[in-house]
Design a protein around this motif. Structure first.
Motif, short mmCIF file in Angstrom:
data_model
loop_
_atom_site.label_atom_id
_atom_site.label_comp_id
_atom_site.label_asym_id
_atom_site.label_seq_id
_atom_site.Cartn_x
_atom_site.Cartn_y
_atom_site.Cartn_z
N TYR A 103 0.81 -1.22 0.00
CA TYR A 103 0.00 0.00 0.00
C TYR A 103 0.85 1.27 0.00
O TYR A 103 0.30 2.37 0.00
N LEU A 104 2.16 1.11 -0.01
CA LEU A 104 3.05 2.26 0.06
C LEU A 104 3.66 2.54 -1.31
O LEU A 104 4.32 1.68 -1.89
N SER A 105 3.43 3.74 -1.81
CA SER A 105 4.02 4.14 -3.08
C SER A 105 5.53 4.29 -2.91
O SER A 105 6.05 4.31 -1.80
N MET A 106 6.23 4.46 -4.03
CA MET A 106 7.67 4.64 -3.94
C MET A 106 8.01 5.95 -3.23
O MET A 106 8.96 6.01 -2.45
N ASP A 107 7.24 6.99 -3.48
CA ASP A 107 7.51 8.25 -2.79
C ASP A 107 7.35 8.09 -1.28
O ASP A 107 8.10 8.68 -0.50
N GLN A 108 6.38 7.32 -0.84
CA GLN A 108 6.19 7.08 0.59
C GLN A 108 7.38 6.29 1.17
O GLN A 108 7.87 6.58 2.27
N ARG A 109 7.85 5.32 0.43
CA ARG A 109 8.99 4.52 0.90
C ARG A 109 10.27 5.37 0.97
O ARG A 109 11.08 5.21 1.89
N LEU A 110 10.43 6.25 -0.01
CA LEU A 110 11.59 7.14 0.01
C LEU A 110 11.57 8.04 1.25
O LEU A 110 12.59 8.29 1.88
N THR A 111 10.39 8.53 1.62
CA THR A 111 10.25 9.34 2.82
C THR A 111 10.61 8.55 4.06
O THR A 111 11.32 9.04 4.95
#
Length: 426
Positions: free
Chosen positions: A207-215
């Motif tokens: 459920y986590l986008s790549m932008d969320q994972r980068l954060t």
């Protein structure tokens, strides 16, 4: 021997069949990163070593971003030093004003397809741990280590112990990667993962986008982590293909997976459906609260941007909330796209007009106010809600100012309400 994901990557780059926590190794590097603050002293060391050429002009990445566009003579001299070195060495990856566009290093590298799964990346900036979101081992180093790495293409590591962070459930509306990592830091403290590898796993990752994972990986350092790392899945591969489709090849990367019986010093379980909109009050990222519990705190400024939350997805979230609303009178709201690539997309898609209509100040891409550099310094007694990653004493200006860390939705709602707020209030 059973190994974690991080240990497998380090073993491969050290040419060893296996490594274990505590081993001292020397590993080859895929990318070496520096900025306008940390690279000039590294260049001095590089020159004192008597080395004429970097080990590989295609693997050194230099990005002036902390005090750029240059705010004074000293910062201009620092950038000139980096610029001249990049030209002299004919570096492929130099990003400043010009054809490649400027921006924040930890937004530029992933968005330009420079880091791949299985890579080992070091950077003379503590938030280099960002690239673990791509399934790479990445961590920050000092300027001396940067100099040696630019010369040799290698550096030493102490293999870290690992903490497994098991993510389950689906995040609620408006809950972002920022809320998740602040929630984790609040659980374990600013030294809860000191020199440890934070290895994320679990069904909730989908459920986590790549932008969320980068954060999330970006702020692994805020709880002392040596690195943060996510497993590689279809979301990872699709992201990499999208950032650099013309040169994407399966030969560019290697996927490593932790062994089922890998050793972790502890496991932390987080049900994402129970993570609230979270913020960190002054003066530590671990001083976390539910955003709705501190809605009475008045503010003077809001900053939306940084290497933590200056990506395209962050800008879209901000525009969705600001549309049809206006920043509260007496509040300054600064929006900083993380790179010229993000800035241009915001321009083309009409997001900059939304920010302007809402009364926001739109900045050129820069680290700027995050480190108290420029473009939003706080005076004594002022309070800022910021999507940046640190809220230490004096971090954004005067020692008597305050910074509250939050995700983009809370920051936008706070700008509109003139106090700490949640988006449901808008």
């Amino acid at each position: 021997m059973a190994m974690t994901m991080t240990q497998k990557i380090l073993a491969a780059h050290a040419g060893l069949p296996s490594v274990k926590a505590g081993d001292l190794i020397e590993a080859g590097l895929d990318k070496v990163l520096g900025n306008d603050v940390t690279t000039p002293p590294a260049i001095k060391v590089f020159e004192k070593m008597g080395v004429d050429q970097v080990y590989d002009k295609d693997r050194i990445c230099l990005v002036p971003d902390h005090f750029t566009p240059n705010k004074d003579i000293k910062s201009a001299e620092l950038s000139k030093c980096v610029r001249c070195f990049a030209a002299e060495q004919k570096l492929s990856h130099y990003y400043e004003l010009g054809e490649k566009g400027m921006g924040i290093e930890h937004v530029i590298l992933p968005d330009n397809g420079i880091v791949f799964p299985g890579d080992v990346v070091i950077g003379a900036d503590s938030h280099t741990c960002t690239y673990g979101a791509l399934g790479a081992f990445s961590t920050g180093v000092g300027s001396t280590d940067l100099a040696c790495a630019m010369a040799s293409g290698q550096t030493w590591f102490k293999v870290p112990e690992a903490i497994r962070v098991n993510l389950t459930g689906k995040p609620g509306r408006y809950v972002t990667g920022k809320d998740i990592i602040l929630h984790l830091i609040g659980m374990i403290g600013v030294d809860g993962a000191l020199y440890k590898s934070l290895e994320f796993c679990g069904d909730g990752i989908k459920y986590l986008s790549m932008d969320q994972r980068l954060t999330i990986c970006n702020m692994a350092i805020e709880c002392g982590g040596k690195n943060g790392i996510f497993p590689v899945d279809d979301i990872t591969i699709d992201y990499i293909k999208g950032t650099n489709p013309e040169r994407f090849s399966e030969s560019d990367y290697k996927i490593y997976e932790a062994d089922d019986d890998a050793e972790y010093i502890r496991t932390i379980d987080i049900d994402l459906s129970e993570v609230p909109l979270t913020l960190a009050l002054p003066h530590l990222p671990s001083n976390t609260r539910r955003a709705e519990d501190v809605k009475d705190m008045l503010i003077d400024q809001v900053v939306i941007g940084s290497c933590t939350n200056g990506r395209w997805e962050d800008m879209v979230m901000a525009a969705d909330i600001f549309k049809g609303h206006h920043v509260r009178k007496g509040v300054r709201c600064i929006v900083i796209p993380g790179s010229m690539k993000v800035y241009r997309k915001c321009l083309d898609e009409g997001l900059l007009a939304i920010f302007d209509d809402a009364g926001c100040i739109i900045s050129t891409p820069t680290c700027g106010p995050c480190l108290g550099g420029h473009m939003g310094i706080l005076a004594a007694g002022e309070r800022c809600v910021s999507t940046t990653n640190r809220n230490f004493v004096g971090r954004m200006g005067h020692v008597d100012s305050e910074v509250i860390l939050s995700g983009v939705p809370v920051a936008c709602a706070s700008a509109i309400m003139g106090r700490v707020a949640v988006p449901e209030e808008i």
